[in-house]
Design a protein around this motif. Structure first.
Motif, PDB file in Angstrom:
ATOM      1  N   ALA A 215      10.928  68.144  89.333  1.00  0.00           N
ATOM      2  CA  ALA A 215       9.982  69.185  89.767  1.00  0.00           C
ATOM      3  C   ALA A 215       8.706  69.183  88.939  1.00  0.00           C
ATOM      4  N   ILE A 216       8.719  68.528  87.801  1.00  0.00           N
ATOM      5  CA  ILE A 216       7.553  68.523  86.909  1.00  0.00           C
ATOM      6  C   ILE A 216       6.459  67.646  87.491  1.00  0.00           C
ATOM      7  N   GLN A 217       5.256  68.156  87.495  1.00  0.00           N
ATOM      8  CA  GLN A 217       4.122  67.463  88.102  1.00  0.00           C
ATOM      9  C   GLN A 217       3.172  66.901  87.037  1.00  0.00           C
ATOM     10  N   ASP A 218       2.828  65.624  87.183  1.00  0.00           N
ATOM     11  CA  ASP A 218       1.771  64.994  86.371  1.00  0.00           C
ATOM     12  C   ASP A 218       1.965  65.199  84.875  1.00  0.00           C
ATOM     13  N   ASN A 219       3.194  65.118  84.424  1.00  0.00           N
ATOM     14  CA  ASN A 219       3.456  65.299  82.999  1.00  0.00           C
ATOM     15  C   ASN A 219       4.686  64.499  82.596  1.00  0.00           C
ATOM     16  N   ASN A 220       4.640  63.188  82.878  1.00  0.00           N
ATOM     17  CA  ASN A 220       5.793  62.352  82.572  1.00  0.00           C
ATOM     18  C   ASN A 220       5.955  62.095  81.082  1.00  0.00           C
ATOM     19  N   ASP A 221       4.973  62.507  80.282  1.00  0.00           N
ATOM     20  CA  ASP A 221       5.137  62.421  78.830  1.00  0.00           C
ATOM     21  C   ASP A 221       6.332  63.254  78.374  1.00  0.00           C
ATOM     22  N   LEU A 222       6.579  64.357  79.087  1.00  0.00           N
ATOM     23  CA  LEU A 222       7.738  65.192  78.747  1.00  0.00           C
ATOM     24  C   LEU A 222       9.041  64.472  79.064  1.00  0.00           C
ATOM     25  N   ILE A 223       9.070  63.704  80.154  1.00  0.00           N
ATOM     26  CA  ILE A 223      10.273  62.944  80.500  1.00  0.00           C
ATOM     27  C   ILE A 223      10.513  61.874  79.438  1.00  0.00           C
ATOM     28  N   TYR A 224       9.425  61.274  78.959  1.00  0.00           N
ATOM     29  CA  TYR A 224       9.511  60.307  77.859  1.00  0.00           C
ATOM     30  C   TYR A 224      10.187  60.951  76.648  1.00  0.00           C
ATOM     31  N   GLU A 225       9.779  62.182  76.340  1.00  0.00           N
ATOM     32  CA  GLU A 225      10.363  62.887  75.196  1.00  0.00           C
ATOM     33  C   GLU A 225      11.851  63.146  75.401  1.00  0.00           C
ATOM     34  N   VAL A 226      12.249  63.431  76.632  1.00  0.00           N
ATOM     35  CA  VAL A 226      13.673  63.635  76.926  1.00  0.00           C
ATOM     36  C   VAL A 226      14.441  62.350  76.633  1.00  0.00           C
ATOM     37  N   GLY A 227      13.950  61.217  77.158  1.00  0.00           N
ATOM     38  CA  GLY A 227      14.617  59.945  76.909  1.00  0.00           C
ATOM     39  C   GLY A 227      14.684  59.620  75.424  1.00  0.00           C
ATOM     40  N   ARG A 228      13.600  59.908  74.718  1.00  0.00           N
ATOM     41  CA  ARG A 228      13.551  59.635  73.279  1.00  0.00           C
ATOM     42  C   ARG A 228      14.541  60.515  72.508  1.00  0.00           C
ATOM     43  N   ASN A 229      14.554  61.815  72.801  1.00  0.00           N
ATOM     44  CA  ASN A 229      15.447  62.724  72.077  1.00  0.00           C
ATOM     45  C   ASN A 229      16.912  62.403  72.330  1.00  0.00           C
ATOM     46  N   ILE A 230      17.237  62.098  73.584  1.00  0.00           N
ATOM     47  CA  ILE A 230      18.627  61.745  73.897  1.00  0.00           C
ATOM     48  C   ILE A 230      19.013  60.470  73.160  1.00  0.00           C
ATOM     49  N   ALA A 231      18.091  59.512  73.094  1.00  0.00           N
ATOM     50  CA  ALA A 231      18.358  58.270  72.362  1.00  0.00           C
ATOM     51  C   ALA A 231      18.621  58.553  70.887  1.00  0.00           C
ATOM     52  N   ARG A 232      17.860  59.450  70.302  1.00  0.00           N
ATOM     53  CA  ARG A 232      18.077  59.799  68.897  1.00  0.00           C
ATOM     54  C   ARG A 232      19.460  60.402  68.679  1.00  0.00           C
ATOM     55  N   ASP A 233      19.881  61.248  69.626  1.00  0.00           N
ATOM     56  CA  ASP A 233      21.218  61.835  69.517  1.00  0.00           C
ATOM     57  C   ASP A 233      22.301  60.767  69.664  1.00  0.00           C
ATOM     58  N   CYS A 234      22.067  59.805  70.540  1.00  0.00           N
ATOM     59  CA  CYS A 234      23.018  58.697  70.695  1.00  0.00           C
ATOM     60  C   CYS A 234      23.151  57.938  69.375  1.00  0.00           C
ATOM     61  N   LYS A 235      22.022  57.658  68.742  1.00  0.00           N
ATOM     62  CA  LYS A 235      22.040  56.931  67.467  1.00  0.00           C
ATOM     63  C   LYS A 235      22.772  57.729  66.391  1.00  0.00           C
TER      64      LYS A 235
ATOM     65  N   LYS B 253       9.430  58.688  86.916  1.00  0.00           N
ATOM     66  CA  LYS B 253      10.203  59.505  85.972  1.00  0.00           C
ATOM     67  C   LYS B 253      11.310  58.680  85.312  1.00  0.00           C
ATOM     68  N   ALA B 254      11.931  57.799  86.077  1.00  0.00           N
ATOM     69  CA  ALA B 254      12.942  56.911  85.487  1.00  0.00           C
ATOM     70  C   ALA B 254      12.302  56.004  84.444  1.00  0.00           C
ATOM     71  N   LEU B 255      11.111  55.505  84.740  1.00  0.00           N
ATOM     72  CA  LEU B 255      10.412  54.621  83.811  1.00  0.00           C
ATOM     73  C   LEU B 255      10.050  55.355  82.526  1.00  0.00           C
ATOM     74  N   ALA B 256       9.584  56.593  82.646  1.00  0.00           N
ATOM     75  CA  ALA B 256       9.243  57.380  81.459  1.00  0.00           C
ATOM     76  C   ALA B 256      10.478  57.620  80.596  1.00  0.00           C
ATOM     77  N   TYR B 257      11.597  57.948  81.230  1.00  0.00           N
ATOM     78  CA  TYR B 257      12.870  58.180  80.523  1.00  0.00           C
ATOM     79  C   TYR B 257      13.286  56.910  79.776  1.00  0.00           C
ATOM     80  N   ILE B 258      13.192  55.759  80.466  1.00  0.00           N
ATOM     81  CA  ILE B 258      13.581  54.478  79.874  1.00  0.00           C
ATOM     82  C   ILE B 258      12.702  54.145  78.678  1.00  0.00           C
ATOM     83  N   LYS B 259      11.398  54.317  78.828  1.00  0.00           N
ATOM     84  CA  LYS B 259      10.481  53.996  77.724  1.00  0.00           C
ATOM     85  C   LYS B 259      10.726  54.898  76.523  1.00  0.00           C
ATOM     86  N   GLY B 260      11.088  56.151  76.777  1.00  0.00           N
ATOM     87  CA  GLY B 260      11.438  57.042  75.669  1.00  0.00           C
ATOM     88  C   GLY B 260      12.657  56.547  74.920  1.00  0.00           C
ATOM     89  N   SER B 261      13.641  56.072  75.647  1.00  0.00           N
ATOM     90  CA  SER B 261      14.848  55.531  75.021  1.00  0.00           C
ATOM     91  C   SER B 261      14.547  54.232  74.286  1.00  0.00           C
TER      92      SER B 261
END
Length: 533
Positions: free
Chosen positions: A124-144, A182-190
């Protein structure tokens, strides 16, 4: 496992059976008994198992969960997970690749760990995929922090079937370009944290009405239709260079030369379409091989594992019969088949262990600030206007909540600034609802669906739906929905004065919804799917 260790193992001669063992990723359960833990240790040591995919418990695994087995929750599951990973790594002859499904964070599998919004909320988020990047990044940090190398996410399916019983809220939506971005932003964050991802469920699980955990879905579309829609984000992400593709258990005759065979064991789909036509040369991982879409059709131990490998899967996830699978593959596979898949998985291991050794956090991320941003950006005014809600608020209203167990923090937050009377569903249903609220003109309706999946109308009773529709039809109603927006297809939402979709019932999301009702923030989101009654 250190960089030096992985280099040392690179020069170690593997037997053919050990190379095959490296392709197996059986399930590991965080809350297993000591007996089961020792069984898995024995399997790892004796068969050179290459990786583990962690789940909460045997009862919570999807094929069991649908059978209503009791799930016993353990508040210290995260600590248990870390200890188990260390224990299994220490007894493994070769380093284990550790995976988990963490689409919306470790909370998908583990209590008391950070949870992020479902993909439909992010959609639902519009024109702000930087936030999706942050989600992927934060989840990756928790995985580590847990010792996990591979997050089997994001879902890249385009959800275009409102009756989809298993994808739905796990998809970014029905628009192929939005899903892709959005999938790409999530992946790049990870990737920024060197945690592997896997796009799934190839060739697309969005347009199904069957849960592949329980049966084999049929997608009866032409190849051209699939190339233009379902396969579109997969192809674009492959072109971007993804770590792995997870193949789902789906019957897609147009992609399998007319055969009604599961994509996970189809050479036409994996070797033909994915490898040759789409040009993917990375790791192919099967969806869980215990899922009934395939497992119930191959009762002979080792047969399904062989078919999945022979079709082109490099990693056999949730293989239930590794010993027999290794023996069958060793007997039937060519030397080239074994070498090619082994080379892929070993190169992936060298990459992961080399970079993750350079530095790893040990603490879980604080998700409050990011979740607040996500709640504000996703909040969707689906029907009505801000002006209408403001007028409604000033005129006065009665609050009605339809909820089972969720605390109505939304009402509590509003009442701090604007006191009002409220009723629960049980209070309204104890007497004729029209008499209970007959003097009220304005109704603020807070709706908390009992479940996120669409089965059995999201868990609502007929009585609950009757009261909701009566209120919407007979009163000036403003509805705030804290759950899956597909719920609306069971309601006369077009008669409401305003409909606001909050998507989640998390505390931060309820607080943001209250700020919206009180005119303190605007709704910036857009519904990522279509609602059809």
């Amino acid at each position: 496992m250190s960089k030096t260790s992985i280099q040392k193992w690179s020069s170690t001669p593997f037997s053919q059976a050990e190379k095959i063992g490296q392709l197996f990723m059986p399930a590991a359960f965080i809350n297993d008994s000591e007996v089961e833990i020792q069984k898995l240790e024995k399997l790892i040591k004796e068969h050179a198992i290459g990786g583990l995919c962690f789940f909460h418990s045997r009862a919570s695994a999807a094929t069991n969960y649908e059978g209503k087995k009791e799930v016993i929750y353990n508040k210290r599951s995260f600590d248990t997970l870390k200890r188990l990973i260390d224990r299994y790594q220490n007894i493994a002859k070769y380093p284990l690749l550790i995976a988990i499904d963490a689409e919306w964070g470790l909370a998908m599998r583990i209590e008391n760990t950070p949870q992020y919004p479902y993909a439909i909320t992010l959609g639902a988020i519009q024109d702000n995929n930087d936030l999706i990047y942050e989600v992927g990044r934060n989840i990756a940090r928790d995985c580590k922090a847990a010792g996990i190398h591979w997050n089997l996410a994001p879902v890249t399916d385009i959800n275009n079937n409102p009756e989809n019983p298993v994808i739905g809220y796990r998809s970014f939506g029905e628009n192929k370009d939005s899903v892709l971005q959005k999938a790409l932003a999530y992946i790049k964050g990870s990737q920024s944290e060197s945690v592997l991802t896997s796009i799934k469920h190839f060739p697309g699980h969005g347009d199904t009405s069957v849960d592949s955990h329980l049966g084999l879905p049929l997608i009866d579309k032409s190849k051209q239709e699939l190339l233009e829609n379902e396969l579109y984000p997969f192809q674009k992400l492959i072109d971007e260079g993804v770590d792995s593709v997870m193949v789902g258990h789906l019957s897609v005759p147009a992609l399998a030369n007319g055969k009604r065979i599961s994509s996970s064991i189809s050479k036409d789909i994996i070797k033909g379409l994915l490898r040759e036509e789409m040009g993917f040369d990375g790791i192919v991982i099967s969806d869980a091989l215990n899922m009934h879409a395939v497992s119930k059709n191959y009762p002979k131990k080792g047969e399904l594992e062989w078919l999945a490998f022979d079709a082109g899967n490099d990693v056999l996830c949730f293989a239930e019969h590794p010993k027999e699978g290794i023996e069958t593959i060793l007997k039937n596979a060519t030397h080239h088949q074994i070498e090619k898949s082994f080379e892929r998985i070993w190169e992936l291991k060298k990459k992961v262990f080399a970079v993750q050794e350079m530095g790893s956090n040990s603490e879980l991320e604080n998700n409050n600030e990011l979740n607040t941003k996500l709640a504000k950006q996703s909040l969707t005014l689906f029907k009505g206007t801000r002006t209408e809600i403001s007028k409604f608020k000033e005129e006065g209203f009665l609050g009605v909540e339809i909820s089972r167990s969720t605390d109505n923090l939304f009402f509590n937050a509003i009442q701090k600034s604007k006191p009002f009377d409220s009723r629960t569903f049980s209070e309204v249903s104890r007497m004729d609802s029209s008499k209970t609220i007959e003097t009220e003109e304005n109704i603020l309706l807070a709706l908390f669906p009992p479940q996120i999946k669409p089965v059995n109308k999201f868990g609502f009773t007929e009585k609950e739906l009757q009261i909701v529709n009566e209120l919407i039809t007979t009163k000036n109603t403003v509805l705030y929905l804290f759950g899956n927006p597909y719920v609306l297809k069971h309601m006369n939402y077009e008669n409401a004065s305003a409909v606001v979709i909050v998507y989640q019932d998390l505390e931060l999301f309820q607080n943001v919804a209250a700020q919206h009702f009180l005119d303190k923030i605007q709704a910036k989101g857009k519904l990522p799917i279509s609602v059809k009654k």
